[in-house]
Design a protein around this motif. Structure first.
Motif, mmCIF file in Angstrom:
data_model
loop_
_atom_site.group_PDB
_atom_site.id
_atom_site.type_symbol
_atom_site.label_atom_id
_atom_site.label_comp_id
_atom_site.label_asym_id
_atom_site.label_seq_id
_atom_site.Cartn_x
_atom_site.Cartn_y
_atom_site.Cartn_z
ATOM 1 N N GLY A 152 5.074 -1.759 8.231
ATOM 2 C CA GLY A 152 5.651 -2.908 9.118
ATOM 3 C C GLY A 152 7.459 -2.583 8.581
ATOM 4 N N PHE A 153 7.515 -1.572 8.087
ATOM 5 C CA PHE A 153 9.026 -1.392 7.540
ATOM 6 C C PHE A 153 9.891 -0.510 8.615
ATOM 7 N N SER A 154 11.363 -0.488 8.628
ATOM 8 C CA SER A 154 12.102 0.127 9.517
ATOM 9 C C SER A 154 12.038 1.681 9.197
ATOM 10 N N ALA B 17 -5.926 1.649 0.742
ATOM 11 C CA ALA B 17 -4.402 1.265 0.847
ATOM 12 C C ALA B 17 -4.020 1.429 2.464
ATOM 13 N N LYS B 18 -4.892 0.852 3.302
ATOM 14 C CA LYS B 18 -4.600 0.677 4.405
ATOM 15 C C LYS B 18 -4.552 -0.846 4.920
ATOM 16 N N CYS B 19 -3.895 -0.975 6.156
ATOM 17 C CA CYS B 19 -3.609 -2.285 6.445
ATOM 18 C C CYS B 19 -3.927 -2.529 7.968
ATOM 19 N N LYS C 50 1.998 -8.593 6.324
ATOM 20 C CA LYS C 50 1.342 -9.630 5.441
ATOM 21 C C LYS C 50 0.336 -8.777 4.427
ATOM 22 N N CYS C 51 0.576 -7.195 4.647
ATOM 23 C CA CYS C 51 -0.162 -6.305 3.778
ATOM 24 C C CYS C 51 0.612 -6.215 2.372
ATOM 25 N N THR C 52 -0.076 -6.356 1.201
ATOM 26 C CA THR C 52 0.393 -6.466 -0.121
ATOM 27 C C THR C 52 0.013 -4.979 -0.830
ATOM 28 N N VAL C 53 -0.646 -4.000 -0.278
ATOM 29 C CA VAL C 53 -1.120 -3.014 -1.055
ATOM 30 C C VAL C 53 -0.166 -1.664 -0.969
#
Length: 661
Positions: A365-367, A425-427, A522-525
């Motif tokens: 979810g980053f730019s 490491a997937k979201c 909300k993914c933290t990996v």
């Protein structure tokens, strides 16, 4: 001199001065001055100051500089600028894809001929020509800016409910119409073709010249350093190009503008770095022209080397015939297995180099700009570190060809194991109204239109994501039913949003509102993913330098440059050209929401299925690595070293000693 009636090409009869300086020996003493043809300069003009660089380290310095500038232009600036060029010259992605492919097309057409005929020529001067062409191609690529006039943009209207009838650029739907600006496509293609022609000698003749000029156990370290410098170029290109895109394209015309870099209509100064790097590359023409055909001491180094060419029991004769030489390389099973393995690995490497930022952007979810930065931080240092480590290890351990191939199998196997990073490491996807969930139970899934926004006449052609106070993402403020907008310190805040009915938070005391941008993931990996993917990149690129060294070892000395040409040809045909295409198709198959332009034509993908994307990329990467390992193991099994032999210099000394006795 002849041995057993056969000419020894690795031995050059000593001059009378050499015989007087070292009687009984057939090679110059370590402290002897280089011969005139080994001096750095032009003809009789060989100033003493130039001789300071007349060695392998001096050549490596200029080789590395050319690699850096070539990487900046071809793999950095062009990749950064391609979307801006699309916007400025009204090109679609298929046409800009043709621009990107033009470099590889020129490389594939020329690499065999340049590597074959350049082997017999003056390799450093071939690189001088390459430097000139790279500089020329960079300047040609920037030429459209100076001939296309000043950039003009149209009016942009806010996409609120009810939507206005305006569109970006005030353009109407006229299918089939095409601006004259799109004709600059051919100028960009010409620039790329020239760049491809200039880059061909660098990685064929340039690499072979390093291997010719240093002892065998040092070649891998030198090649590793040179290759790692080629990775520094894209890093510099991304940073430099990204910063210049924050400057308005026509700043040199002193044009006033009322838009900012955040505006979709903004076009940055993409052309500046091409001009600067073009002239900087031309500065390398003179140094390469000054280098001699062979560096001082090369004859001695060649005489001391023992051939490790694959021996199939047949006698191979040197030939100047292009088809026969090419055929002899194509039927070398060890060479072709190594080349195929390297090409398959390159397919994965170029695929991730192209789409890793997109993967990070959608998974976490980053730019797009921040995702590109993270991708560069992982890919560039990891690739450079892997090549330096492997080159140093092969050099320090003095591995022969058989053990080098075993080393490649080991590193590829470790990279395959680390490839499982995609499993954990997937979201998942964040809630998206009309895509992953319905509008509060109204409307249907996979449909952006619902009762709460059906009267808004929203534009599907403009993707302006907003995050509502209900922690659900919407395609645009219009599709969220927002009718008001205000500018706050944190950015635009939309209010009176009819589709947001269960708020969980507020924006500037607005409950039923939304703020510009995607909802925070909300993914933290992410840290774990970046760490393990960095290790995967390191071990993947630890195979690059050893593979190059093994390719140079498993063929006769006189075919090394040509073998590099064959290697680079297959690397592009099977690797760098289809790699981005295969990855792009795979990623598109995970798309859940496509854009639709004002004419109703499907365009780019806005939303992806993150789980499907992760599994697809892992499957492609793992499959390619298994294939690469299988071909490398086959090369290990098939490789047969030549019969035990002594170096040419040892034979010469033994012969002369027996004559004296």
């Amino acid at each position: 001199m002849k041995e057993n009636g056969v000419d020894n090409p690795a031995f050059e009869p000593p001059s009378p001065e050499e015989q007087r300086a070292a009687p009984g020996l057939s090679r110059p003493s370590p402290g002897e001055e280089p011969r005139r043809e080994e001096l750095c300069g032009w003809g009789r003009c060989a100033p003493r100051g130039l001789q300071l660089c007349n060695n392998a380290k001096g050549y490596l310095l200029f080789y590395s500089l050319l690699s850096v500038f070539q990487g900046i232009i071809v793999n950095g600036l062009i990749n950064v600028s391609i979307s801006t060029i699309e916007k400025r010259y009204e090109l679609n992605s298929s046409l800009t894809g043709l621009i990107s492919a033009s470099y590889d097309i020129a490389f594939c057409v020329l690499c065999l001929f340049i590597s074959f005929y350049g082997e017999k020529g003056h390799k450093p001067r071939w690189l001088a020509v390459g430097s000139f062409l790279i500089g020329l191609g960079s300047l040609v690529f920037s030429l459209p800016h100076f001939t296309s006039g000043v950039y003009k943009y149209g009016e942009k209207l806010d996409d609120t409910c009810p939507a206005t009838n305006g569109q970006f650029y005030n353009a109407s739907c006229t299918p089939g119409s095409q601006s004259s600006l799109s004709n600059y496509l051919y100028v960009f293609i010409l620039g790329q073709l020239i760049l491809g022609a200039g880059g061909t000698p660098l990685y064929t003749l340039g690499t072979a010249f390093i291997d010719d000029s240093v002892p065998k156990h040092k070649a891998s370290a030198y090649i590793g350093i040179g290759y790692s410098m080629s990775l520094l170029g894209p890093a510099v290109g991304y940073v430099l190009g990204g910063q210049l895109l924050k400057i308005y394209v026509d700043f040199n015309h002193h044009v006033r503008t009322d838009i900012t870099p955040e505006d979709p209509r903004w076009v940055g100064a993409w052309w500046v770095a091409f001009v600067v790097c073009g002239f900087c590359t031309w500065l390398l023409v003179a140094p390469f022209s000054y280098f001699p055909r062979h560096l001082p001491g090369t004859q001695k180094i060649k005489a001391e080397k023992i051939s490790e060419a694959h021996h199939d029991g047949k006698e191979h004769k040197d030939t100047s015939d292009f088809p026969r030489t090419l055929w002899s390389l194509l039927i070398n099973p060890v060479l072709m297995c190594l080349v195929t393995a390297a090409a398959v690995e390159a397919l994965v490497a170029t695929g991730f180099a192209t789409f890793l930022p997109k993967f990070i952007e959608n998974q976490f979810g980053f730019s797009s700009s921040y995702s590109a930065t993270l991708g560069g931080v992982v890919l560039i240092p990891g690739a450079a570190l892997g090549q330096i480590i492997s080159g140093t290890l092969v050099s320090k351990l003095k591995l022969d060809c058989k053990n080098i191939i075993k080393f490649i199998v080991t590193t590829c196997s470790i990279a395959l194991a680390l490839n499982s990073v995609f499993l954990f490491a997937k979201c998942g996807n964040e809630p998206f109204a009309g895509v992953s969930e319905t509008y509060n139970g109204t409307g249907t899934l996979s449909n952006l239109t619902a009762p709460c926004n059906e009267n808004c006449r929203c534009l599907r052609s403009v993707y302006l994501p907003v995050c509502g106070t209900d922690e659900v993402q919407y395609f645009s403020p219009c599709y969220a039913g927002c009718s008001s907008v205000s500018n706050q310190k944190s950015g635009k805040v939309y209010s009176n949003c009819s589709c947001i009915v269960n708020p969980k938070s507020t924006f500037d005391n607005i409950t039923n509102g939304a703020i510009t941008g995607k909802c925070a993931s909300k993914c933290t990996v992410l840290p774990a993913f970046l760490f393990f993917f960095f290790l995967t990149v390191v071990f993947t690129f630890m195979a690059v330098t050893p593979t190059t060294v093994a390719i140079l070892r498993c063929v006769p000395d006189t075919h090394r440059s040509f073998a590099m040409g064959v290697h680079m040809l297959f690397l592009r045909i099977l690797g760098t050209i289809p790699g981005p295409i295969l990855f792009g198709v795979a990623i598109d198959n995970s798309c859940t929401l496509w854009s639709v332009d004002k004419c109703g034509k499907t365009g780019a993908c806005w939303i992806y299925n993150n789980h499907l994307m992760a599994y697809t990329l892992m499957g492609i990467s793992a499959t390619c690595k298994v294939i690469a390992i299988a071909f490398t193991i086959t090369a290990f099994v098939l490789y047969k070293p030549p019969p035990v032999q002594t170096s040419a210099s040892q034979k010469t000394i033994e012969t002369e000693t027996s004559v004296q006795l």
